[in-house]
Design an enzyme around this catalytic site. Structure first.
Site, short mmCIF file in Angstrom:
data_model
loop_
_atom_site.label_atom_id
_atom_site.label_comp_id
_atom_site.label_asym_id
_atom_site.label_seq_id
_atom_site.Cartn_x
_atom_site.Cartn_y
_atom_site.Cartn_z
N HIS A 149 0.82 -1.22 0.00
CA HIS A 149 0.00 0.00 0.00
C HIS A 149 0.85 1.27 0.00
O HIS A 149 0.33 2.37 -0.23
CB HIS A 149 -0.92 0.05 1.22
CG HIS A 149 -1.98 -1.01 1.23
ND1 HIS A 149 -2.81 -1.24 0.16
CD2 HIS A 149 -2.34 -1.90 2.20
CE1 HIS A 149 -3.65 -2.23 0.46
NE2 HIS A 149 -3.38 -2.64 1.68
N ASP A 186 -2.94 -10.56 -1.90
CA ASP A 186 -3.47 -9.95 -0.68
C ASP A 186 -4.92 -9.53 -0.92
O ASP A 186 -5.27 -9.09 -2.01
CB ASP A 186 -2.61 -8.73 -0.31
CG ASP A 186 -2.95 -8.15 1.05
OD1 ASP A 186 -4.03 -7.54 1.18
OD2 ASP A 186 -2.14 -8.29 1.97
N HIS A 188 -6.51 -7.06 0.00
CA HIS A 188 -6.64 -5.62 -0.26
C HIS A 188 -5.82 -5.26 -1.49
O HIS A 188 -4.75 -5.80 -1.72
CB HIS A 188 -6.17 -4.81 0.95
CG HIS A 188 -6.85 -5.22 2.23
ND1 HIS A 188 -6.21 -5.97 3.20
CD2 HIS A 188 -8.10 -5.00 2.67
CE1 HIS A 188 -7.05 -6.19 4.19
NE2 HIS A 188 -8.20 -5.61 3.90
#
Length: 379
Positions: A149, A186, A188
């Protein structure tokens, strides 16, 4: 030449990234405290994974790969020099934002976080080097903190430096690798990886994630890259409850055919084991057996297109009891092993459902994704 097929990166310094605990309940007026609960991204989970690898005997079968502190020049291919300074200052009490960038409210840093994050990057780079030098065929980097991220000048979603992005840039600069495939499973969306390579035709980024989840408006099907990079960002947003069969179908119907056409020289995996049915931050219903299957499929792809060169880097996963099971299941195919580990909840009826469900919603989503991606790939 090592006799081990696979390598393992781990360093106790990773665990110095301490996210603390959560206890305070905020009211509109005032607050009260509960018994503290570890932050979702807890060092305890990383330690439990390492203990599981040790106890299962997998660690002994893998070549130890040392981590090291990444130097500035290895961080600057993506992050800014000002951001590095801002992160370091914040770890010792400085502000969370400024002209240098920002840190989101969910990303907790402490004095040990800066060194841990630099060692995590260095661990990822060393894993890549060990594979590309032929010392091992593949490697698992059990890193902390995670990275997918992290943006150029923003720590975000528990991530500080983008380990996968920097590993890819290192492979290109130091080893002349021209085509890299990054698979992010993942739960996300890996917004930082997408940002880094959105206009780059030589890095194929494929992300499987829960649709409409985190980050907001990130990982939409229509986000396919820009300029020369159109078509080399492949987003596979999946509905809640996809389960093992849905993930396996996504790999067989989309990920593998695209990988065979792109023919990367190196495959990187952002391996977050947070799509499991016990994860508190998502609802995707994967089991350890599902992780074993998709890992085996990527090992098979790597063997076919790039002489087995595959590096997995740890991302998320927030179920302290179950993440170690799923991670070890993902590591087993790297060695061609099946240790016969019994699932933590082997007799639970929910487990059987997670392994067998293949809903109409999931099948429709996969068909929609295939139809869309046929603009760039033969599917």
């Amino acid at each position: 030449m090592s006799t081990q097929r696979s390598g393992l990166v781990f360093d106790e310094r990773f665990l110095a990234h301490d996210t603390g605990s959560e206890s305070r309940v905020q009211m509109r007026s005032g607050f009260f405290d509960l018994t503290p609960e570890p932050h979702p991204s807890s060092a305890v989970i990383t330690r439990r994974i390492k203990e599981f690898l040790d106890g299962s005997g997998l660690t002994a079968q893998m070549l130890p790969i040392a981590a090291r502190e990444a130097i500035d020049e290895e961080l600057l291919p993506y992050h800014t020099r000002e951001y590095l300074a801002g992160i370091r200052e914040h770890c010792y009490g400085g502000p969370k934002e400024g002209p240098w960038g920002s840190i989101d409210e969910e990303t907790v840093l402490n004095p040990g976080s800066y060194e841990a994050a630099r060692y995590a990057v260095g661990g990822a780079l060393n894993a890549v080097a060990t594979v590309l030098q032929g010392q091992v065929r593949n490697a698992y980097a059990l890193l902390r903190p995670p990275g997918h991220h992290a943006l150029r000048n923003q720590a975000y979603g528990f991530c500080i430096f983008n380990n996968a992005v920097l590993a890819a840039q290192y492979a290109r600069k130091q080893f002349g690798i021209e085509r890299i495939m990054i698979v992010d499973w993942d739960v996300h969306h890996g917004n930082g990886i997408q940002d880094a390579f959105y206009a780059d035709p030589d890095v194929l980024f494929v992300s499987l994630h829960q649709q409409n989840w985190f980050p907001r408006l990130s990982g939409e099907l229509e986000q396919v890259g820009c300029g020369a990079g159109v078509g080399t960002t492949v987003n596979i947003p999946l509905p809640p409850g996809t389960g093992d069969r849905g993930y396996q179908a996504a790999f067989e119907q989309i990920v593998l055919p695209i990988g065979l056409q792109f023919r990367p020289q190196l495959i990187l995996v952002s391996a977050g084991q947070d799509a499991s049915w016990l994860d508190p931050l998502a609802q995707m219903m994967m089991t350890m057996d599902g992780y074993r299957r998709i890992s085996a499929l990527l090992v098979q792809l790597a063997e076919e297109v790039c002489e087995g060169r595959l590096v997995m880097v740890q991302e998320g996963g927030y179920s302290a009891p179950y993440v170690p099971y799923c991670t070890v299941a993902a590591v087993e195919p790297l060695l061609g092993a099946d240790l016969g580990i019994v699932d933590l909840y082997a007799t639970a009826p929910e487990l059987e459902l997670c392994q067998s469900i293949f809903s109409d919603e999931t099948q429709r989503a996969l068909q929609t994704i295939r139809n869309w991606q046929r603009q760039w790939w033969k599917l």
